[in-house]
Design a protein around this motif. Structure first.
Motif, mmCIF file in Angstrom:
data_model
loop_
_atom_site.group_PDB
_atom_site.id
_atom_site.type_symbol
_atom_site.label_atom_id
_atom_site.label_comp_id
_atom_site.label_asym_id
_atom_site.label_seq_id
_atom_site.Cartn_x
_atom_site.Cartn_y
_atom_site.Cartn_z
ATOM 1 N N ALA A 153 0.820 -1.036 -0.029
ATOM 2 C CA ALA A 153 0.193 0.092 -0.116
ATOM 3 C C ALA A 153 0.858 1.135 0.080
ATOM 4 C CB ALA A 153 -0.966 0.171 1.323
ATOM 5 N N LEU A 154 1.928 1.119 0.767
ATOM 6 C CA LEU A 154 2.796 2.452 0.685
ATOM 7 C C LEU A 154 3.450 2.621 -0.610
ATOM 8 C CD1 LEU A 154 4.559 2.015 4.445
ATOM 9 C CD2 LEU A 154 2.783 3.571 3.780
ATOM 10 N N LEU A 155 3.765 1.765 -1.320
ATOM 11 C CA LEU A 155 4.620 1.806 -2.465
ATOM 12 C C LEU A 155 3.502 1.757 -3.512
ATOM 13 C CD1 LEU A 155 8.060 0.340 -1.971
ATOM 14 C CD2 LEU A 155 7.425 2.691 -1.500
ATOM 15 N N HIS A 156 2.310 1.584 -3.712
ATOM 16 C CA HIS A 156 1.378 1.168 -4.945
ATOM 17 C C HIS A 156 1.532 2.269 -5.807
ATOM 18 C CE1 HIS A 156 -1.609 3.821 -2.820
ATOM 19 N NE2 HIS A 156 -2.168 3.811 -4.006
ATOM 20 N N ASP A 157 1.933 3.516 -5.506
ATOM 21 C CA ASP A 157 1.871 4.380 -6.800
ATOM 22 C C ASP A 157 3.127 4.966 -7.066
ATOM 23 O OD1 ASP A 157 -0.808 4.532 -7.063
ATOM 24 O OD2 ASP A 157 -1.484 6.267 -5.865
ATOM 25 N N VAL A 158 4.243 4.430 -6.350
ATOM 26 C CA VAL A 158 5.704 4.852 -6.730
ATOM 27 C C VAL A 158 5.842 5.038 -8.122
ATOM 28 C CG1 VAL A 158 6.894 2.827 -6.373
ATOM 29 C CG2 VAL A 158 7.680 4.788 -5.626
ATOM 30 N N GLY A 159 5.283 3.917 -8.910
ATOM 31 C CA GLY A 159 5.507 3.886 -10.327
ATOM 32 C C GLY A 159 5.040 5.293 -11.049
ATOM 33 N N SER A 214 4.282 10.135 -15.130
ATOM 34 C CA SER A 214 4.296 11.303 -14.205
ATOM 35 C C SER A 214 3.634 12.619 -14.939
ATOM 36 C CB SER A 214 5.461 11.732 -13.716
ATOM 37 O OG SER A 214 6.427 11.874 -14.697
ATOM 38 N N ALA A 215 4.140 12.647 -16.198
ATOM 39 C CA ALA A 215 3.364 13.932 -16.760
ATOM 40 C C ALA A 215 2.121 13.608 -17.441
ATOM 41 C CB ALA A 215 4.477 14.060 -17.918
ATOM 42 N N VAL A 216 1.756 12.456 -17.520
ATOM 43 C CA VAL A 216 0.389 11.986 -17.866
ATOM 44 C C VAL A 216 -0.635 12.226 -16.990
ATOM 45 C CG1 VAL A 216 -1.175 10.407 -18.831
ATOM 46 C CG2 VAL A 216 1.046 10.477 -19.679
ATOM 47 N N LEU A 217 -0.341 11.679 -15.689
ATOM 48 C CA LEU A 217 -1.248 11.990 -14.522
ATOM 49 C C LEU A 217 -1.461 13.360 -14.233
ATOM 50 C CD1 LEU A 217 0.400 9.014 -12.487
ATOM 51 C CD2 LEU A 217 -1.841 9.011 -13.546
ATOM 52 N N LYS A 218 -0.645 14.014 -14.740
ATOM 53 C CA LYS A 218 -0.993 15.707 -14.390
ATOM 54 C C LYS A 218 -1.953 16.230 -15.244
ATOM 55 C CE LYS A 218 3.424 16.674 -12.135
ATOM 56 N NZ LYS A 218 4.735 17.284 -12.171
ATOM 57 N N GLN A 219 -2.156 15.818 -16.408
ATOM 58 C CA GLN A 219 -3.134 16.220 -17.463
ATOM 59 C C GLN A 219 -4.669 16.293 -16.798
ATOM 60 O OE1 GLN A 219 -1.961 17.609 -20.105
ATOM 61 N NE2 GLN A 219 0.072 16.686 -19.718
ATOM 62 N N ARG A 220 -5.476 17.485 -17.324
ATOM 63 C CA ARG A 220 -6.724 17.557 -16.813
ATOM 64 C C ARG A 220 -7.768 17.615 -18.169
ATOM 65 N NH1 ARG A 220 -4.944 15.830 -13.070
ATOM 66 N NH2 ARG A 220 -4.465 16.981 -11.012
ATOM 67 N N ARG A 221 -7.259 16.534 -18.997
ATOM 68 C CA ARG A 221 -8.054 16.466 -20.230
ATOM 69 C C ARG A 221 -8.281 14.877 -20.798
ATOM 70 N NH1 ARG A 221 -4.056 14.958 -23.457
ATOM 71 N NH2 ARG A 221 -2.020 15.820 -23.308
ATOM 72 N N ARG A 261 -1.364 4.226 -22.756
ATOM 73 C CA ARG A 261 -0.562 3.165 -22.498
ATOM 74 C C ARG A 261 0.653 3.590 -21.452
ATOM 75 N NH1 ARG A 261 -1.402 2.880 -28.393
ATOM 76 N NH2 ARG A 261 0.462 4.026 -28.630
ATOM 77 N N ALA A 262 1.070 4.778 -21.508
ATOM 78 C CA ALA A 262 2.118 5.316 -20.570
ATOM 79 C C ALA A 262 1.788 5.060 -19.342
ATOM 80 C CB ALA A 262 2.536 6.572 -20.876
ATOM 81 N N MET A 263 0.333 5.490 -18.910
ATOM 82 C CA MET A 263 -0.199 5.363 -17.724
ATOM 83 C C MET A 263 -0.741 4.196 -17.193
ATOM 84 S SD MET A 263 -4.094 7.089 -16.128
ATOM 85 C CE MET A 263 -4.919 5.673 -16.971
ATOM 86 N N GLN A 280 1.481 1.602 -17.736
ATOM 87 C CA GLN A 280 2.699 1.158 -17.378
ATOM 88 C C GLN A 280 3.040 1.246 -15.883
ATOM 89 O OE1 GLN A 280 4.384 -0.982 -19.085
ATOM 90 N NE2 GLN A 280 6.020 -1.147 -17.712
ATOM 91 N N HIS A 281 2.433 2.189 -15.274
ATOM 92 C CA HIS A 281 2.866 2.426 -14.069
ATOM 93 C C HIS A 281 2.831 1.422 -12.771
ATOM 94 C CE1 HIS A 281 -1.142 3.771 -12.191
ATOM 95 N NE2 HIS A 281 -0.710 3.590 -11.261
ATOM 96 N N PRO A 282 1.794 0.790 -12.966
ATOM 97 C CA PRO A 282 1.739 -0.504 -11.828
ATOM 98 C C PRO A 282 2.996 -1.325 -12.116
ATOM 99 C CG PRO A 282 -0.263 -0.248 -12.859
ATOM 100 C CD PRO A 282 0.306 0.682 -13.711
ATOM 101 N N ALA A 283 3.238 -1.785 -13.265
ATOM 102 C CA ALA A 283 4.609 -2.662 -13.546
ATOM 103 C C ALA A 283 5.825 -1.862 -13.021
ATOM 104 C CB ALA A 283 4.642 -2.870 -15.065
ATOM 105 N N ASP A 284 5.851 -0.539 -13.391
ATOM 106 C CA ASP A 284 7.057 0.330 -12.752
ATOM 107 C C ASP A 284 7.200 0.198 -11.560
ATOM 108 O OD1 ASP A 284 7.384 0.829 -15.540
ATOM 109 O OD2 ASP A 284 6.531 2.931 -15.619
#
Length: 355
Positions: A210-216, A222-229, A237-239, A241-245
């Motif tokens: 739980a503590l590291l679930h979003d570290v990817g 990271s840039a994608v997650l800041k988008q508001r569109r 596809r980039a987003m 990928q973050h659980p595997a990272d």
């Protein structure tokens, strides 16, 4: 009761007492703590001297002594504060432990206090409310009816936990997430894990996942997650990928295999339409399914830049709508029926009707 500003101190104390008869409940200020103490009986009150504004820890615990003379009073302070606080400590107004190695002494003090006395707990007033839980304040430790074995946590384990919390905070800051998200998900997930009877090793794995679930999210996503569109296919596809990272980071950090799998698969869906592998139902590791429930609750229960936080009734409605499609329906029902979400809600809010 533990009065502290640092979320890692709260989680360390919860970890220390995880399998004990104590329950930790948070208060973020002296005012909030004293209000709670005036309404509820506590076995132990722990104050972090650094967390107090406008009142010293010694003065606060003197007030606690007047309100609840039988409560064990503990003050955690920086080493350089010891000369100013020594007289009060020697006068048995409170026990004092210095940072950074306070966890084991606090545990030992609680064990000794339990052996010497048991305090009946609960609201002092006879007001009835469905929300009443019987405790309050950050760092409040309350003795419940059943006595269970204590979990002993070594200094190395405390350091490891602080490192994982720091990584979580860095990830949250890097993508603009709500502060404390990983810590709250850890509390919610382990509450649900205990409810289904997970063994201690699996609870530890779930906690660290739980503590590291979003570290990817610190990677390409990271840039994608800041988008508001609406995201483009490439951005999606980039987003995805973050659980595997994140799982790769968790593995390099030495997390056990069940924890790594939980990080990798916490975005899988019950109906098989999730990512990164499209697993469904029982194919999804149980720790990942638990993590998904906790993560979803905190996502709707906290304020985001694009919307206000939802009240508990609407959060429950959102989880029920996701049950059977996104989330494991049995876990959702258990989480809601036992009101496990209250694990991260200060008792001063749960008991708002009484204040």
């Amino acid at each position: 009761m533990l009065i502290a500003a640092r979320v890692d101190d709260i989680l360390v104390l919860r970890r220390l007492l995880r399998d004990s008869s104590y329950r930790v409940d948070p208060a973020t200020s002296a005012t909030q703590a004293l209000r709670a103490i005036s309404m509820h009986a506590y076995n132990v009150v722990i104050a972090d001297d650094d967390a107090l504004v406008g009142i010293s820890g010694a003065k606060l615990l003197s007030s606690v002594e007047e309100l609840q003379p039988s409560a064990l009073r503990i003050l955690i302070a920086r080493r350089e504060r010891r000369p100013q606080l020594a007289n009060a400590a020697l006068g048995k107004k409170f026990q004092m432990f210095v940072r950074p190695y306070f966890a084991a002494p606090v545990r030992d003090a609680l064990l000794a206090h339990e052996r010497s006395t048991r305090v009946a707990s609960g609201p002092r007033h006879e007001k009835k409310s469905a929300d009443v839980q019987g405790t309050v304040a950050i760092g409040a430790a309350m003795l419940e009816e059943d006595t269970k074995p204590y979990t002993l946590v070594s200094g190395g384990a405390v350091v490891r936990r602080r490192l994982l919390l720091t990584m979580a905070e860095v990830a949250e800051g890097g993508v603009g997430s709500v502060a404390g998200h990983a810590a709250r998900v850890s509390i919610l997930a382990t509450a649900l894990g205990r409810a289904i009877g997970l063994q201690p090793a699996d609870l530890d794995a779930l906690d660290e996942a739980a503590l590291l679930h979003d570290v990817g999210e610190l990677g390409p996503a990271s840039a994608v997650l800041k988008q508001r569109r609406r995201l483009t296919p490439t951005e999606l596809r980039a987003m995805h990928q973050h659980p595997a990272d994140g799982a790769n980071v968790a593995e390099r950090c030495g997390l056990p295999k069940p924890a790594v799998a939980a990080v990798r698969h916490h975005h899988e869906r019950w109906d098989g339409k999730g990512y990164p592998e499209g697993l469904a139902r029982s194919q999804i590791p149980v720790l990942a399914r638990i993590l998904a429930v906790a993560d979803t609750w905190d996502a709707v229960a906290t304020q985001r830049v694009y919307r206000e936080r939802l009240p508990p009734a609407q959060c429950a409605r959102a989880l029920r709508l996701a049950a059977g499609s996104q989330l494991d329906p049995a876990l959702v029902e258990l989480f809601l029926s036992r009101k496990l979400y209250e694990a991260v809600q200060p008792a001063t809010l749960r008991n708002a009707a009484m204040v």
